[in-house]
Design an enzyme around this catalytic site. Sequence first.
Site, PDB file in Angstrom:
ATOM      1  N   GLU A 123       0.859  -1.191   0.000  1.00 52.77           N
ATOM      2  CA  GLU A 123       0.000   0.000   0.000  1.00 52.77           C
ATOM      3  C   GLU A 123       0.888   1.231   0.000  1.00 52.77           C
ATOM      4  O   GLU A 123       2.068   1.155   0.330  1.00 52.77           O
ATOM      5  CB  GLU A 123      -0.957  -0.008   1.198  1.00 52.77           C
ATOM      6  CG  GLU A 123      -0.263   0.105   2.527  1.00 52.77           C
ATOM      7  CD  GLU A 123      -1.165  -0.245   3.723  1.00 52.77           C
ATOM      8  OE1 GLU A 123      -2.298   0.236   3.775  1.00 52.77           O
ATOM      9  OE2 GLU A 123      -0.692  -0.985   4.590  1.00 52.77           O
ATOM     10  N   LYS A 125       2.774   4.624   0.997  1.00 52.39           N
ATOM     11  CA  LYS A 125       3.191   5.264   2.246  1.00 52.39           C
ATOM     12  C   LYS A 125       2.782   6.728   2.118  1.00 52.39           C
ATOM     13  O   LYS A 125       3.402   7.511   1.401  1.00 52.39           O
ATOM     14  CB  LYS A 125       4.700   5.151   2.445  1.00 52.39           C
ATOM     15  CG  LYS A 125       5.151   5.717   3.790  1.00 52.39           C
ATOM     16  CD  LYS A 125       6.604   5.360   4.064  1.00 52.39           C
ATOM     17  CE  LYS A 125       7.008   5.661   5.499  1.00 52.39           C
ATOM     18  NZ  LYS A 125       6.913   7.068   5.874  1.00 52.39           N
ATOM     19  N   ASP A 127       2.090  10.575   2.979  1.00 52.09           N
ATOM     20  CA  ASP A 127       2.941  11.553   3.639  1.00 52.09           C
ATOM     21  C   ASP A 127       2.085  12.536   4.433  1.00 52.09           C
ATOM     22  O   ASP A 127       1.671  13.571   3.948  1.00 52.09           O
ATOM     23  CB  ASP A 127       3.789  12.280   2.588  1.00 52.09           C
ATOM     24  CG  ASP A 127       5.090  12.757   3.175  1.00 52.09           C
ATOM     25  OD1 ASP A 127       5.342  12.468   4.362  1.00 52.09           O
ATOM     26  OD2 ASP A 127       5.856  13.415   2.459  1.00 52.09           O
ATOM     27  N   TYR A 235      -4.272   2.275   8.041  1.00 57.07           N
ATOM     28  CA  TYR A 235      -3.387   1.219   7.554  1.00 57.07           C
ATOM     29  C   TYR A 235      -3.078   0.168   8.620  1.00 57.07           C
ATOM     30  O   TYR A 235      -2.272  -0.728   8.407  1.00 57.07           O
ATOM     31  CB  TYR A 235      -2.090   1.797   6.993  1.00 57.07           C
ATOM     32  CG  TYR A 235      -1.401   2.787   7.912  1.00 57.07           C
ATOM     33  CD1 TYR A 235      -0.866   2.390   9.121  1.00 57.07           C
ATOM     34  CD2 TYR A 235      -1.304   4.127   7.547  1.00 57.07           C
ATOM     35  CE1 TYR A 235      -0.249   3.287   9.971  1.00 57.07           C
ATOM     36  CE2 TYR A 235      -0.687   5.048   8.391  1.00 57.07           C
ATOM     37  CZ  TYR A 235      -0.166   4.630   9.603  1.00 57.07           C
ATOM     38  OH  TYR A 235       0.436   5.517  10.442  1.00 57.07           O
ATOM     39  N   LYS A 323      11.234   3.303  -0.286  1.00 49.90           N
ATOM     40  CA  LYS A 323      11.055   4.737  -0.536  1.00 49.90           C
ATOM     41  C   LYS A 323      11.246   5.120  -1.996  1.00 49.90           C
ATOM     42  O   LYS A 323      12.043   4.526  -2.719  1.00 49.90           O
ATOM     43  CB  LYS A 323      12.058   5.527   0.319  1.00 49.90           C
ATOM     44  CG  LYS A 323      11.962   5.226   1.804  1.00 49.90           C
ATOM     45  CD  LYS A 323      10.897   6.033   2.478  1.00 49.90           C
ATOM     46  CE  LYS A 323      11.455   7.375   2.809  1.00 49.90           C
ATOM     47  NZ  LYS A 323      10.848   8.016   3.957  1.00 49.90           N
ATOM     48  N   CYS A 417       6.373  44.792 -19.455  1.00 49.64           N
ATOM     49  CA  CYS A 417       6.061  43.398 -19.740  1.00 49.64           C
ATOM     50  C   CYS A 417       7.162  42.778 -20.596  1.00 49.64           C
ATOM     51  O   CYS A 417       7.484  43.316 -21.654  1.00 49.64           O
ATOM     52  CB  CYS A 417       4.712  43.312 -20.460  1.00 49.64           C
ATOM     53  SG  CYS A 417       4.347  41.670 -21.099  1.00 49.64           S
ATOM     54  N   CYS A 420       5.419  42.004 -24.201  1.00 48.74           N
ATOM     55  CA  CYS A 420       4.943  43.018 -25.148  1.00 48.74           C
ATOM     56  C   CYS A 420       5.448  44.421 -24.851  1.00 48.74           C
ATOM     57  O   CYS A 420       5.211  45.336 -25.630  1.00 48.74           O
ATOM     58  CB  CYS A 420       3.416  43.010 -25.215  1.00 48.74           C
ATOM     59  SG  CYS A 420       2.625  43.804 -23.805  1.00 48.74           S
ATOM     60  N   CYS A 435       0.499  42.793 -16.597  1.00 50.12           N
ATOM     61  CA  CYS A 435       0.790  43.508 -17.831  1.00 50.12           C
ATOM     62  C   CYS A 435      -0.480  44.240 -18.226  1.00 50.12           C
ATOM     63  O   CYS A 435      -1.570  43.682 -18.167  1.00 50.12           O
ATOM     64  CB  CYS A 435       1.183  42.504 -18.911  1.00 50.12           C
ATOM     65  SG  CYS A 435       1.022  43.173 -20.576  1.00 50.12           S
ATOM     66  N   CYS A 441      -1.051  42.215 -25.969  1.00 49.78           N
ATOM     67  CA  CYS A 441       0.035  41.345 -25.520  1.00 49.78           C
ATOM     68  C   CYS A 441      -0.147  39.916 -26.044  1.00 49.78           C
ATOM     69  O   CYS A 441      -1.173  39.288 -25.807  1.00 49.78           O
ATOM     70  CB  CYS A 441       0.066  41.335 -23.995  1.00 49.78           C
ATOM     71  SG  CYS A 441       1.363  40.298 -23.317  1.00 49.78           S
TER      72      CYS A 441
END
Length: 683
Positions: A123, A125, A127, A235, A323, A417, A420, A435, A441
């Site tokens: 399964e 892992k 985080d 789990y 991992k 910009c 443009c 812009c 543009c």
Amino acid sequence: MGEGRGALSDHDAARERAGHLRALIRHHNYRYYVLDDPEIPDAEYDRLVAELRVLEARHPELVTPDSPTQRVGAAPVAAFSQVRHRVPMISLDNAMSDHDLAEFHRRIVAALPNRDPIVYTGEPKLDGLAVSVRYEAGVLVQAATRGDGSTGEDVTSNARTIHSVPLHLIGDDWPAVLEVRGEVYMTQRGFEHLNEAARHRGERTFANPRNAAAGSLRQLDPRVTAARPLRFCCYGWGEISTAPGDSQYRMLRRLAGWGIPISKELRRVNGLAGCRDYFEELGRRRDSLEYDIDGVVFKVDQIADQASLGATSHHPRWAIARKFPAQEELTVVESVGFQVGRTGAVTPVARLKPVQVGGVTVANATLHNMDEVKRKDVRIGDTVSIRRAGDVIPEVVGVLLERRPPDARPVELPSHCPVCGSDVIRPPGEAVARCTGGLYCPAQRKQAIRHFASRRAMDIEGLGDKLVEQLVDLGLVREPADLYRLTAEQLAGLERMGEKSAANLIAALERSKSTTFARFIYALGIRGVGETTARALAEEFAGIPDLEQAREPERFQERGVEGVGPVIAAQIAGFFAQAHNREAIGRLLGAGIQWPGPSAPTLAREDRPLAGKTFVITGILSRPREEIATWLQELGARVTSGISKKTDYLLAGEAAGSKLEKAQSLGIPTLDEKGLRTLLDRP
Ligand code: IVH
């Protein structure tokens, strides 16, 4: 019927209904969070909860702590109290390489000689952070963080706010005491939303979903936790009065049956080869999962085998975390560039010394906006940590200040910009710089044209997104005015365009030239100028020249246009200050775009061309009836639904029926759209 009896039976009925609603809600939670297969739409679910709330408000004595309405409500605490884990929450050993995994397997085979093959569960892992949730008689009584493994923090009130954590198990065959263990985590999307909102408010962002999940669960005020997009995935288990299965896999399946969410990716695999395949398979899918995973966990499936393998003080000998490469790495910012998005947002992007992150080379990472650059204090030359996860754009999460070289240079927002050359402005109080070359543009071209053609703007029927895409990509259209120069031959040559649809589009373009001033202003796509503001501007300003003259934000504010505060005033003034934009507007007007009486919408109501006239609309017209009605109202007319002696005109489209007959019988003048235009030309 006596009053007493009535009240009693009402109470009984309410209690029965509340019990029924709770069971229903639990069932639908199970469908949604465990099976990921809801039976009813969200709105229907919300209705059930709302009904239960009303019922409980009327009969407070019926409220139970495990009622789904009671997720939020506990008072903030000054500090968390401690919880001793009766079964310690130990950690996992890591396998960083295939070799490590093979070693793990070899040790298992050596310890369990007559098992062939060894069956493992696999399964993801996840985080996030580990949490233990305790149920007694099927009711959630306590939730605790892992802490140091033997003592954690009591986060019961917070865990209760997580919708995927059941407050009451379903079914009736659960063990009297059941401690489930799993990960509280946040999806990528939940994390992005949370950070986006924090950025918007100018607050600190979380570095990654794990920090966000941990920070959110460890809030002293459960209402804060409730507003965070947390999830739970089980789990394993801790204390359990009677084990409902003899294998890891079957145990988890039983827990799921009681309403506890487990991983959709849970599998049984055979031997080392099975583990390798699973690892590869999940690795390929890692970026498309909704949540961050940092590896895969393999566990010997048979519980009896787990028991005989035992554990060290840190981790079980029967499980391992294989991992994946890390999703955060360090590198150096070599320079900072600026990207212009399709809405004109100018975004700082760190150009990095290329680095491998999660198996992919990363050379650019977003810095979001200048406020973020300042908050994180990122400078050119800095060593920074980079995060890349899922299909999300890599981002700079933070600076290692202790590695800052003496010649590190601050990041500066360009005044023009980079695409443009138009001015870049940052309206007061806004995090995002933009812009101002909206109509001109190249970075904003497709978006500008799409918006220009949209139904509520110029309403060019048949000019959809796909077509805009093609027209811009082929270089046929660079700015809105180019649309009016398209020929039927050019159009007929495009993908999915026949002669008929080309001719239709040309006709639609022609029709769109007659519009209103408000629509035209809206079509220009000035940031912050929606339909309502466009209408207010059209009321206040006599025409384009008048608008163009109010080029400074102060001038706009002097005119006191409804809904235009300093931010929008700055955007409008910034837009008209660009010669490029003014020229593009000139070309549009040159193409023949017009609206009735150049200054008509600015006239007082009684001076408008159709003031005092009452219209009725019927039949099929070139645009939806309600739009035509708005247009007539802008011109001063009253629009009513039924023909009467007070009706001045009937505007009749195709297939007009009884209203046309009635108008004719009353001698009321009838107009078609062409007739209406003629009427407006000669008021
Ligand atoms: S099993 C006795 N399974 O990883 C076994 N842990 O590095 C204890 N984790 O503290 C853990 N996904 O927070 C297990 N599928 C999974 C997991 C998982 C994430 C976390 C958990 C644990 C840490 C150990």
